[in-house]
Design a protein around this motif. Structure first.
Motif, PDB file in Angstrom:
ATOM      1  N   GLU A  84      37.376  10.396  31.166  1.00  0.00           N
ATOM      2  CA  GLU A  84      36.466  10.782  31.834  1.00  0.00           C
ATOM      3  C   GLU A  84      35.820  12.116  31.778  1.00  0.00           C
ATOM      4  O   GLU A  84      34.588  12.411  31.745  1.00  0.00           O
ATOM      5  N   THR A  85      36.640  13.197  31.260  1.00  0.00           N
ATOM      6  CA  THR A  85      36.073  14.553  30.948  1.00  0.00           C
ATOM      7  C   THR A  85      35.298  14.625  30.026  1.00  0.00           C
ATOM      8  O   THR A  85      34.574  15.227  29.434  1.00  0.00           O
ATOM      9  N   ILE A  86      35.871  13.810  28.865  1.00  0.00           N
ATOM     10  CA  ILE A  86      35.257  13.558  27.560  1.00  0.00           C
ATOM     11  C   ILE A  86      33.858  12.975  27.412  1.00  0.00           C
ATOM     12  O   ILE A  86      32.975  13.341  27.104  1.00  0.00           O
ATOM     13  N   ALA A  87      33.770  11.940  28.382  1.00  0.00           N
ATOM     14  CA  ALA A  87      32.449  11.118  28.589  1.00  0.00           C
ATOM     15  C   ALA A  87      31.541  12.033  29.386  1.00  0.00           C
ATOM     16  O   ALA A  87      30.414  12.280  28.938  1.00  0.00           O
ATOM     17  N   THR A  88      32.193  12.968  30.060  1.00  0.00           N
ATOM     18  CA  THR A  88      31.217  13.854  30.850  1.00  0.00           C
ATOM     19  C   THR A  88      30.935  14.921  29.759  1.00  0.00           C
ATOM     20  O   THR A  88      29.745  15.307  29.920  1.00  0.00           O
ATOM     21  N   ALA A  89      31.543  15.380  28.885  1.00  0.00           N
ATOM     22  CA  ALA A  89      31.188  16.292  28.087  1.00  0.00           C
ATOM     23  C   ALA A  89      30.272  15.722  26.780  1.00  0.00           C
ATOM     24  O   ALA A  89      29.114  16.260  26.418  1.00  0.00           O
ATOM     25  N   ILE A  90      30.324  14.449  26.441  1.00  0.00           N
ATOM     26  CA  ILE A  90      29.439  13.936  25.631  1.00  0.00           C
ATOM     27  C   ILE A  90      28.211  13.834  26.244  1.00  0.00           C
ATOM     28  O   ILE A  90      27.189  14.061  25.521  1.00  0.00           O
ATOM     29  N   THR A  95      30.237  17.831  23.111  1.00  0.00           N
ATOM     30  CA  THR A  95      31.334  17.488  22.197  1.00  0.00           C
ATOM     31  C   THR A  95      30.897  16.465  21.275  1.00  0.00           C
ATOM     32  O   THR A  95      29.753  15.606  21.527  1.00  0.00           O
ATOM     33  N   GLY A  96      31.513  16.174  20.006  1.00  0.00           N
ATOM     34  CA  GLY A  96      30.942  15.300  19.157  1.00  0.00           C
ATOM     35  C   GLY A  96      30.921  15.802  17.863  1.00  0.00           C
ATOM     36  O   GLY A  96      30.726  17.148  17.688  1.00  0.00           O
ATOM     37  N   VAL A  97      30.463  15.119  16.640  1.00  0.00           N
ATOM     38  CA  VAL A  97      30.009  15.305  15.417  1.00  0.00           C
ATOM     39  C   VAL A  97      28.858  14.931  14.968  1.00  0.00           C
ATOM     40  O   VAL A  97      28.272  13.896  15.294  1.00  0.00           O
ATOM     41  N   PHE A 281      21.803   4.109  17.660  1.00  0.00           N
ATOM     42  CA  PHE A 281      21.836   5.214  18.635  1.00  0.00           C
ATOM     43  C   PHE A 281      22.127   6.422  18.290  1.00  0.00           C
ATOM     44  O   PHE A 281      23.221   6.675  17.755  1.00  0.00           O
ATOM     45  N   ASN A 282      21.472   7.418  18.528  1.00  0.00           N
ATOM     46  CA  ASN A 282      21.705   8.752  18.414  1.00  0.00           C
ATOM     47  C   ASN A 282      22.729   9.284  19.599  1.00  0.00           C
ATOM     48  O   ASN A 282      22.290   9.030  20.792  1.00  0.00           O
ATOM     49  N   SER A 283      23.789   9.856  19.358  1.00  0.00           N
ATOM     50  CA  SER A 283      24.941  10.502  20.458  1.00  0.00           C
ATOM     51  C   SER A 283      24.031  11.450  21.001  1.00  0.00           C
ATOM     52  O   SER A 283      23.318  12.321  20.490  1.00  0.00           O
ATOM     53  N   PRO A 284      24.662  11.726  22.324  1.00  0.00           N
ATOM     54  CA  PRO A 284      24.043  13.029  22.999  1.00  0.00           C
ATOM     55  C   PRO A 284      24.079  14.274  22.138  1.00  0.00           C
ATOM     56  O   PRO A 284      23.295  15.198  22.109  1.00  0.00           O
ATOM     57  N   ALA A 290      19.115  18.059  17.357  1.00  0.00           N
ATOM     58  CA  ALA A 290      17.876  17.841  16.920  1.00  0.00           C
ATOM     59  C   ALA A 290      16.946  18.688  17.821  1.00  0.00           C
ATOM     60  O   ALA A 290      16.099  19.451  17.094  1.00  0.00           O
ATOM     61  N   GLU A 291      17.021  18.619  18.927  1.00  0.00           N
ATOM     62  CA  GLU A 291      16.241  19.556  19.919  1.00  0.00           C
ATOM     63  C   GLU A 291      16.504  20.945  19.656  1.00  0.00           C
ATOM     64  O   GLU A 291      15.408  21.746  19.632  1.00  0.00           O
ATOM     65  N   HIS A 292      17.642  21.638  19.388  1.00  0.00           N
ATOM     66  CA  HIS A 292      17.944  22.888  19.095  1.00  0.00           C
ATOM     67  C   HIS A 292      17.163  23.062  17.688  1.00  0.00           C
ATOM     68  O   HIS A 292      16.719  24.333  17.541  1.00  0.00           O
TER      69      HIS A 292
END
Length: 302
Positions: A84-90, A95-97, A281-284, A290-292
């Motif tokens: 759940e914590t990881i999902a929230t971070a994503i 988080t992510g690559v 699908f682009n990950s969050p 991309a926005e940055h």
């Protein structure tokens, strides 16, 4: 017994009762009524097929089978909370690559600055740079080998969306003592009198397009075509030839001691674009970077 038949809520209730030794205390901690807590425990016992607690009028204690089940239940709930914590971070893009493809100059001179700034905002996001020739910028995104790519404008299929980041004029690079260095602007007519080396087929094709309005006797043909812009700049620094590139190559070109001169009649501008897939699908995390990237270019590139 299918493990999907019991719920995380039932496990949480079981563990809370085991810790508090009381249905009433557990209900207060969980924000439920005592009867709801009792119901959840009974449902779990029914699914498991054994009793979890020995109940008395004053105290609730774990049964023998409840003690055996306790550690496994706790491990499952711990993992679920971590997920759940990881999902929230994503979802928060924290988080992510992210894999970003770019040709040599952008990969080496521009992207590291953007990534360094992004790391201060999202330290858990890993942004990986993939060196990519200009002619593969679109394919690498279509094939899913990169989340996005950044580079000169090129033809795109419907599988890729292209966003213009900035424009950069094509310029001449030569040594400071070259005959063309005396001019602040160089015409195509003057340029054709000197040997020219092109960097890659992409550059060669652009040189041809830039001179398409000239007569066949005036058109410019490179004396050589090399794979990398660094090689073309090295040849230019020796005085063997001059070379052309978009102006954003300046950081690399000046390290070779070359001077820049604008090419006119006609002026030609190269667009630098962000390429993203319309299929995958682009990950969050990728969306956030991309926005940055777009924001950074807007603020830092003229």
């Amino acid at each position: 017994m299918s493990f999907l038949r019991f719920t995380l809520r039932q496990l949480e209730t079981f563990l809370t009762v085991a810790e508090t030794h009381s249905f009433t205390d557990a209900s207060e901690r969980l924000g439920l009524t005592p009867s709801a807590v009792s119901q959840l425990v009974q449902e779990l016992e029914s699914v498991l097929g054994f009793r979890l607690f020995d109940r008395s009028t004053r105290r609730v204690s774990l049964s023998v089978t409840g003690k055996e089940f306790l550690n496994s239940a706790g491990a499952v709930l711990k993992r679920a909370r971590q997920a759940e914590t990881i999902a929230t971070a994503i979802n928060a893009r924290a988080t992510g690559v992210v894999r970003v493809a770019a040709p040599l100059v952008i990969a080496g001179a521009m992207l590291p600055k953007i990534i360094k700034e992004y790391k201060t905002l999202q330290p858990a996001v890993a942004v990986r740079i993939i060196d990519c020739p200009v002619e593969h910028l679109v394919d690498i995104v279509i094939e899913g080998d990169a989340d996005m790519s950044v580079g000169p404008n090129t033809l795109c299929s419907e599988d890729v969306i292209s966003t213009v980041l900035f424009e950069s004029p094509w310029v001449l690079w030569c040594t400071s003592d070259h005959a063309l260095a005396q001019f602040q602007e160089v015409s195509w007519e003057n340029l054709r009198r000197f040997p020219l080396v092109a960097a890659g087929r992409d550059h060669e094709q652009n040189v041809a397009r830039m001179g398409r309005d000239l007569s066949s006797t005036e058109r410019i043909s490179p004396v050589d075509v090399v794979d990398n812009i660094s090689t073309a700049l090295g040849i230019a620094s020796s005085g063997l030839a001059v070379t052309l590139s978009p102006a954003y190559v300046e950081l690399l070109a000046k390290s070779f001691g070359l001077v820049m001169r604008h090419i006119v009649a006609p002026d030609v501008v190269r667009q630098v674009c962000l390429y993203q897939s319309t299929k995958f699908f682009n990950s969050p995390a990728a969306e956030g970077f991309a926005e940055h990237l777009i924001g950074w270019v807007t603020e830092n590139v003229e």
